[in-house]
Scaffold this motif. Sequence first.
Motif, short mmCIF file in Angstrom:
data_model
loop_
_atom_site.label_atom_id
_atom_site.label_comp_id
_atom_site.label_asym_id
_atom_site.label_seq_id
_atom_site.Cartn_x
_atom_site.Cartn_y
_atom_site.Cartn_z
N LYS A 113 63.79 22.96 7.36
CA LYS A 113 63.92 21.86 8.33
C LYS A 113 65.12 21.03 7.90
O LYS A 113 65.29 20.77 6.70
N ASN A 122 66.49 17.40 8.52
CA ASN A 122 66.17 16.10 9.12
C ASN A 122 67.45 15.29 9.25
O ASN A 122 68.21 15.15 8.28
N TYR A 131 68.66 11.57 10.30
CA TYR A 131 68.28 10.19 10.62
C TYR A 131 69.56 9.40 10.90
O TYR A 131 70.28 9.02 9.97
N HIS A 164 52.47 10.90 6.32
CA HIS A 164 51.81 12.19 6.51
C HIS A 164 51.76 12.93 5.18
O HIS A 164 52.46 12.57 4.24
N ASP A 167 52.18 17.05 3.86
CA ASP A 167 52.69 18.32 4.39
C ASP A 167 51.57 19.35 4.38
O ASP A 167 50.75 19.38 3.47
N LEU A 203 62.63 19.72 -1.44
CA LEU A 203 63.55 18.99 -0.58
C LEU A 203 64.78 18.51 -1.34
O LEU A 203 64.67 18.03 -2.46
N LEU A 245 63.13 8.31 1.34
CA LEU A 245 61.79 8.88 1.15
C LEU A 245 60.95 7.93 0.28
O LEU A 245 61.43 7.40 -0.71
N HIS A 274 53.42 10.65 2.25
CA HIS A 274 54.80 10.17 2.17
C HIS A 274 55.33 9.81 3.55
O HIS A 274 54.72 10.16 4.57
N ARG A 309 71.16 9.36 7.17
CA ARG A 309 70.44 10.02 6.09
C ARG A 309 70.12 11.43 6.56
O ARG A 309 69.79 11.64 7.73
N SER A 318 68.03 15.13 5.19
CA SER A 318 67.25 15.79 4.14
C SER A 318 66.96 17.21 4.60
O SER A 318 66.94 17.51 5.80
O1 LIG Z 1 63.35 13.04 4.78
C1 LIG Z 1 62.53 13.05 3.88
O2 LIG Z 1 62.86 12.73 2.73
C2 LIG Z 1 61.10 13.43 4.13
C3 LIG Z 1 60.89 14.22 5.38
C4 LIG Z 1 59.50 14.75 5.50
O3 LIG Z 1 58.58 14.26 4.91
C5 LIG Z 1 59.23 15.93 6.35
O4 LIG Z 1 60.14 16.38 7.08
O5 LIG Z 1 58.08 16.46 6.27
#
Ligand SMILES: O=C(O)CCC(=O)C(=O)O
Length: 339
Positions: free
Chosen positions: A206, A208, A210, A225, A227, A234, A242, A281, A291, A293
């Motif tokens: 994934k 991410n 932001y 949530h 995982d 990550l 985070l 988290h 940001r 990730s």
């Molecule tokens: O961006 C992050 O550091 C966490 C993202 C996250 O928790 C997720 O995609 O499940």
Amino acid sequence: MAAVRVQSLAGSGVTSIPAEFVRPLHERPSAIGNDGPSDHRLPLIDLANLDVSGHLCEKTVSEIGSAAQQWGLFQIVNHGISEELIQRLQGVGKEFFEIPQEEKEKYANNAAAGVLEGYGTKLAHNIDGKLEWIDYFFHILWPPSKRDFKTWPNHPPTYREVNDEYGRAILGVVNKLLSALSISLGVQECALKEAVGGEDLEMEMKINYYPPCPQPELALGVEPHTDMSVLTLLVSNEVPGLQVHNNGRWVTVDYVPNAITVHIGDQLEVLSNGKYKSVLHRSLVSKDKVRMSWPIFCAPPVDKVIGPMKELINEDNPPLYNAKSYAEFKHRKINKLKQ
Ligand SMILES: O=C(O)CCC(=O)C(=O)O
Ligand SMILES: [Fe+2]
């Protein structure tokens, strides 16, 4: 109707965020108990000596086991993946998000219809209809037989080879962690890997994204949530965001160059019969910085039945979780049904 992308919204120059992104008071980053001092250092574990000529170092194994029990999250350094490869991975992901919007839309997924692979933005399916300040890209990375290149970015042209190389390298780290986590549970070194499907273990990538947020104090990037995975590994760019929940407060995960952040996921909590904690988290967003990730979710194949490991169950330690297929677990989690 095409989804409104958060990146487009942010790029339109809005100075206040639409109401759907405004979190209720208790969820906001500055709510009481949400901004406690980060006095506790998150575990940072040096893997340099984990595996010396095939023998796992007792001290490192015990550090990993303790972190998995107390935090459900830790960072690792000297994991064997070069800084250069991590930078290439981040480079190709960043390039994808910088292509024109209409090009990105060619990869749009259809999450409402259950098609998750591709480019997406979360739809509101939480109770109060709130949205998250994030767009993402999602695809299966491993095993190679389950890859569908139609759902992977074609741009930049090196996207595939870089992700392939990173996936292979991450799998090596995952294997080492599963060995250490097995030993720390007192079961055979290969036990966890076998329990999660052995060579059929799957990895999902994934990305991410932001965008900068004009009112970061009102929004969340990703809401709290755990995982569903076994483990999540990550890496992020240099912008922190985070946070993990520990002892009743949110603790920010520092950006440590070249470190990989490891989350214990729901499947490992079940397999360990609650000894390892699936970590709660969330992520916050920044006013002026993007940001990004790159979590990799390691998961069993959908038909694999996951329950507390037999070796851990006896009269004094009854099973605390029901065994069920990973498909069933996912269905229940997504639909907020009791496990
Ligand atoms: O961006 C992050 O550091 C966490 C993202 C996250 O928790 C997720 O995609 O499940
Ligand atoms: Fe997560």
